[in-house]
Motif scaffolding. Sequence first.
Motif, PDB file in Angstrom:
ATOM      1  N   TYR A  50       0.829  -1.205   0.000  1.00 41.15           N
ATOM      2  CA  TYR A  50       0.000   0.000   0.000  1.00 41.15           C
ATOM      3  C   TYR A  50       0.862   1.252   0.000  1.00 41.15           C
ATOM      4  CZ  TYR A  50      -3.433   3.500   1.318  1.00 41.15           C
ATOM      5  OH  TYR A  50      -4.212   4.625   1.338  1.00 41.15           O
ATOM      6  N   ASN A  51       1.856   1.292   0.886  1.00 44.28           N
ATOM      7  CA  ASN A  51       2.702   2.484   0.985  1.00 44.28           C
ATOM      8  C   ASN A  51       3.448   2.767  -0.310  1.00 44.28           C
ATOM      9  OD1 ASN A  51       1.881   2.956   3.593  1.00 44.28           O
ATOM     10  ND2 ASN A  51       3.637   1.915   4.528  1.00 44.28           N
ATOM     11  N   THR A  52       3.884   1.697  -0.986  1.00 45.06           N
ATOM     12  CA  THR A  52       4.600   1.875  -2.254  1.00 45.06           C
ATOM     13  C   THR A  52       3.717   2.575  -3.285  1.00 45.06           C
ATOM     14  OG1 THR A  52       5.832  -0.154  -1.821  1.00 45.06           O
ATOM     15  CG2 THR A  52       5.869   0.678  -4.076  1.00 45.06           C
ATOM     16  N   VAL A  53       2.466   2.118  -3.373  1.00 46.20           N
ATOM     17  CA  VAL A  53       1.563   2.723  -4.361  1.00 46.20           C
ATOM     18  C   VAL A  53       1.194   4.152  -3.957  1.00 46.20           C
ATOM     19  CG1 VAL A  53      -0.767   2.609  -5.323  1.00 46.20           C
ATOM     20  CG2 VAL A  53       0.669   0.585  -5.285  1.00 46.20           C
ATOM     21  N   ILE A  54       0.936   4.349  -2.652  1.00 44.25           N
ATOM     22  CA  ILE A  54       0.567   5.693  -2.201  1.00 44.25           C
ATOM     23  C   ILE A  54       1.727   6.671  -2.396  1.00 44.25           C
ATOM     24  CG2 ILE A  54       0.038   7.045  -0.113  1.00 44.25           C
ATOM     25  CD1 ILE A  54      -2.383   5.736  -1.447  1.00 44.25           C
ATOM     26  N   ASP A  55       2.966   6.155  -2.299  1.00 50.32           N
ATOM     27  CA  ASP A  55       4.118   7.035  -2.531  1.00 50.32           C
ATOM     28  C   ASP A  55       4.115   7.613  -3.953  1.00 50.32           C
ATOM     29  OD1 ASP A  55       5.090   6.962  -0.003  1.00 50.32           O
ATOM     30  OD2 ASP A  55       6.584   5.387  -0.374  1.00 50.32           O
ATOM     31  N   THR A  56       3.588   6.869  -4.912  1.00 46.72           N
ATOM     32  CA  THR A  56       3.519   7.419  -6.275  1.00 46.72           C
ATOM     33  C   THR A  56       2.529   8.583  -6.341  1.00 46.72           C
ATOM     34  OG1 THR A  56       1.764   5.928  -7.044  1.00 46.72           O
ATOM     35  CG2 THR A  56       4.032   5.155  -7.288  1.00 46.72           C
ATOM     36  N   TYR A  57       1.524   8.546  -5.453  1.00 45.85           N
ATOM     37  CA  TYR A  57       0.559   9.657  -5.408  1.00 45.85           C
ATOM     38  C   TYR A  57       1.224  10.951  -4.926  1.00 45.85           C
ATOM     39  CZ  TYR A  57      -3.777   7.013  -6.188  1.00 45.85           C
ATOM     40  OH  TYR A  57      -4.782   6.271  -6.745  1.00 45.85           O
ATOM     41  N   LYS A  58       2.394  10.803  -4.263  1.00 42.25           N
ATOM     42  CA  LYS A  58       3.067  11.971  -3.693  1.00 42.25           C
ATOM     43  C   LYS A  58       4.096  12.571  -4.638  1.00 42.25           C
ATOM     44  CE  LYS A  58       2.432   9.699   0.763  1.00 42.25           C
ATOM     45  NZ  LYS A  58       3.068   9.074   1.933  1.00 42.25           N
ATOM     46  N   THR A  59       4.325  11.921  -5.790  1.00 44.48           N
ATOM     47  CA  THR A  59       5.310  12.441  -6.747  1.00 44.48           C
ATOM     48  C   THR A  59       4.733  13.655  -7.475  1.00 44.48           C
ATOM     49  OG1 THR A  59       4.513  10.953  -8.472  1.00 44.48           O
ATOM     50  CG2 THR A  59       6.313  10.144  -7.092  1.00 44.48           C
ATOM     51  N   PRO A  60       5.609  14.553  -7.961  1.00 42.22           N
ATOM     52  CA  PRO A  60       5.130  15.802  -8.588  1.00 42.22           C
ATOM     53  C   PRO A  60       4.109  15.591  -9.706  1.00 42.22           C
ATOM     54  CG  PRO A  60       7.479  15.930  -8.204  1.00 42.22           C
ATOM     55  CD  PRO A  60       7.072  14.527  -7.845  1.00 42.22           C
ATOM     56  N   LEU A  61       4.363  14.641 -10.605  1.00 39.77           N
ATOM     57  CA  LEU A  61       3.460  14.460 -11.747  1.00 39.77           C
ATOM     58  C   LEU A  61       2.072  13.997 -11.301  1.00 39.77           C
ATOM     59  CD1 LEU A  61       3.086  14.445 -14.841  1.00 39.77           C
ATOM     60  CD2 LEU A  61       3.768  12.037 -14.813  1.00 39.77           C
ATOM     61  N   VAL A  62       2.037  12.964 -10.450  1.00 36.28           N
ATOM     62  CA  VAL A  62       0.739  12.449  -9.987  1.00 36.28           C
ATOM     63  C   VAL A  62       0.051  13.489  -9.099  1.00 36.28           C
ATOM     64  CG1 VAL A  62      -0.446  10.523  -8.845  1.00 36.28           C
ATOM     65  CG2 VAL A  62       1.628  10.099 -10.156  1.00 36.28           C
ATOM     66  N   ASN A  63       0.858  14.236  -8.328  1.00 35.79           N
ATOM     67  CA  ASN A  63       0.317  15.311  -7.500  1.00 35.79           C
ATOM     68  C   ASN A  63      -0.436  16.338  -8.358  1.00 35.79           C
ATOM     69  OD1 ASN A  63       1.567  17.951  -5.396  1.00 35.79           O
ATOM     70  ND2 ASN A  63      -0.158  16.609  -5.014  1.00 35.79           N
ATOM     71  N   LEU A  64       0.156  16.647  -9.503  1.00 40.07           N
ATOM     72  CA  LEU A  64      -0.489  17.581 -10.434  1.00 40.07           C
ATOM     73  C   LEU A  64      -1.795  16.984 -10.966  1.00 40.07           C
ATOM     74  CD1 LEU A  64       0.150  20.380 -11.616  1.00 40.07           C
ATOM     75  CD2 LEU A  64       1.136  19.224 -13.601  1.00 40.07           C
ATOM     76  N   MET A  65      -1.786  15.661 -11.224  1.00 44.57           N
ATOM     77  CA  MET A  65      -2.999  14.998 -11.706  1.00 44.57           C
ATOM     78  C   MET A  65      -4.097  15.029 -10.637  1.00 44.57           C
ATOM     79  SD  MET A  65      -1.053  11.850 -13.588  1.00 44.57           S
ATOM     80  CE  MET A  65      -2.453  10.858 -14.081  1.00 44.57           C
ATOM     81  N   GLU A  66      -3.694  15.000  -9.352  1.00 45.49           N
ATOM     82  CA  GLU A  66      -4.680  15.094  -8.272  1.00 45.49           C
ATOM     83  C   GLU A  66      -5.394  16.444  -8.294  1.00 45.49           C
ATOM     84  OE1 GLU A  66      -2.081  14.202  -5.032  1.00 45.49           O
ATOM     85  OE2 GLU A  66      -1.816  12.210  -5.873  1.00 45.49           O
ATOM     86  N   VAL A  67      -4.637  17.498  -8.616  1.00 50.16           N
ATOM     87  CA  VAL A  67      -5.267  18.813  -8.751  1.00 50.16           C
ATOM     88  C   VAL A  67      -6.303  18.748  -9.874  1.00 50.16           C
ATOM     89  CG1 VAL A  67      -4.885  21.262  -9.224  1.00 50.16           C
ATOM     90  CG2 VAL A  67      -3.216  19.989  -7.884  1.00 50.16           C
ATOM     91  N   GLY A  68      -5.937  18.069 -10.957  1.00 49.41           N
ATOM     92  CA  GLY A  68      -6.874  17.881 -12.067  1.00 49.41           C
ATOM     93  C   GLY A  68      -8.110  17.110 -11.624  1.00 49.41           C
ATOM     94  N   LEU A  69      -7.892  16.069 -10.828  1.00 54.37           N
ATOM     95  CA  LEU A  69      -9.018  15.263 -10.334  1.00 54.37           C
ATOM     96  C   LEU A  69      -9.962  16.116  -9.483  1.00 54.37           C
ATOM     97  CD1 LEU A  69     -10.303  12.350  -9.821  1.00 54.37           C
ATOM     98  CD2 LEU A  69      -9.016  12.410  -7.685  1.00 54.37           C
ATOM     99  N   VAL A  70      -9.385  16.881  -8.569  1.00 52.71           N
ATOM    100  CA  VAL A  70     -10.217  17.736  -7.712  1.00 52.71           C
ATOM    101  C   VAL A  70     -10.963  18.766  -8.571  1.00 52.71           C
ATOM    102  CG1 VAL A  70     -10.168  19.489  -5.884  1.00 52.71           C
ATOM    103  CG2 VAL A  70      -8.823  17.389  -5.637  1.00 52.71           C
ATOM    104  N   ALA A  71     -10.282  19.323  -9.560  1.00 50.69           N
ATOM    105  CA  ALA A  71     -10.910  20.299 -10.459  1.00 50.69           C
ATOM    106  C   ALA A  71     -12.108  19.680 -11.179  1.00 50.69           C
ATOM    107  CB  ALA A  71      -9.885  20.810 -11.467  1.00 50.69           C
ATOM    108  N   VAL A  72     -11.923  18.452 -11.641  1.00 54.02           N
ATOM    109  CA  VAL A  72     -12.966  17.755 -12.395  1.00 54.02           C
ATOM    110  C   VAL A  72     -14.150  17.396 -11.484  1.00 54.02           C
ATOM    111  CG1 VAL A  72     -13.343  15.451 -13.374  1.00 54.02           C
ATOM    112  CG2 VAL A  72     -11.568  16.901 -14.322  1.00 54.02           C
TER     113      VAL A  72
END
Lengths: 130, 133
Positions: A50-72
Amino acid sequence: MANGNAGTLYRGGPGMWSWVAHRITGAAVFFFLVVHVVDTALVRVSPDAYNTVIDTYKTPLVNLMEVGLVAVVLFHALNGIRVILVDFWEQGPRYQRQMLWTILVIWFVVMIPGAYFMLKHTAETLFGSA
Amino acid sequence: MSKAPTLSEAKTKALPRRNWEMAGWIFMRASGVILIVLVLGHLFIMNILDGGVQRINFAFVAGRWSNPFWQYWDLIMLWLAMLHGTNGLRTIIGDYATKGTTRFWLRMLLYVVSVGTIVLGTLIIFTFDPNLS
């Protein structure tokens, strides 16, 4: 406008485009949701998995995609309120266009601090903290 | 003994599908209102509050799901979001897949993915083991 139906909701104009955007954002959120349930399911595999996958959510690129997700999601939520008002409020159809501009302003105003807090850590990592 | 059905009875019997669609139409709006609270709350807590996604890990999940309030928050959010999204995609498939068999199989695929995701998510919330290593 070229067609003679300007002023109706779904044949040209902002009303139709908000409907198109509602569909696209809705479908996008659905696919993310399926992926998100699967990634969360890794808590049953092992904490490390779980931690390995969640760590990818913390990387700059995926972090930017999260902003996109929240926007959507935020657009879909605000426009959903507008759809409900168009359907149930007697003045709704008359003010659908004004309500569209209103929700877009709210969306923009909420996204500014939202994006700031979501990207704060990434910006500090990439550019150093001030 | 038997009398002719009234117009409203006849309409109700002739159009069962339309009533079902009406229920779906209402469900989209009712679930949408609840999801605004649950999903925007979830996104705010997970992505914005107190460091956002940077603080999430196994221990964080364990802390949250030790509280039934968040378990049921997540459960209701999962079910409503999946049903809301599945009904939305069902509508989209109906609009764009004009061929009968294509529409049927796309919808079957959708329902399988949807049921699988709901079952998986529900099991995860209630079988979570904080001492797993």
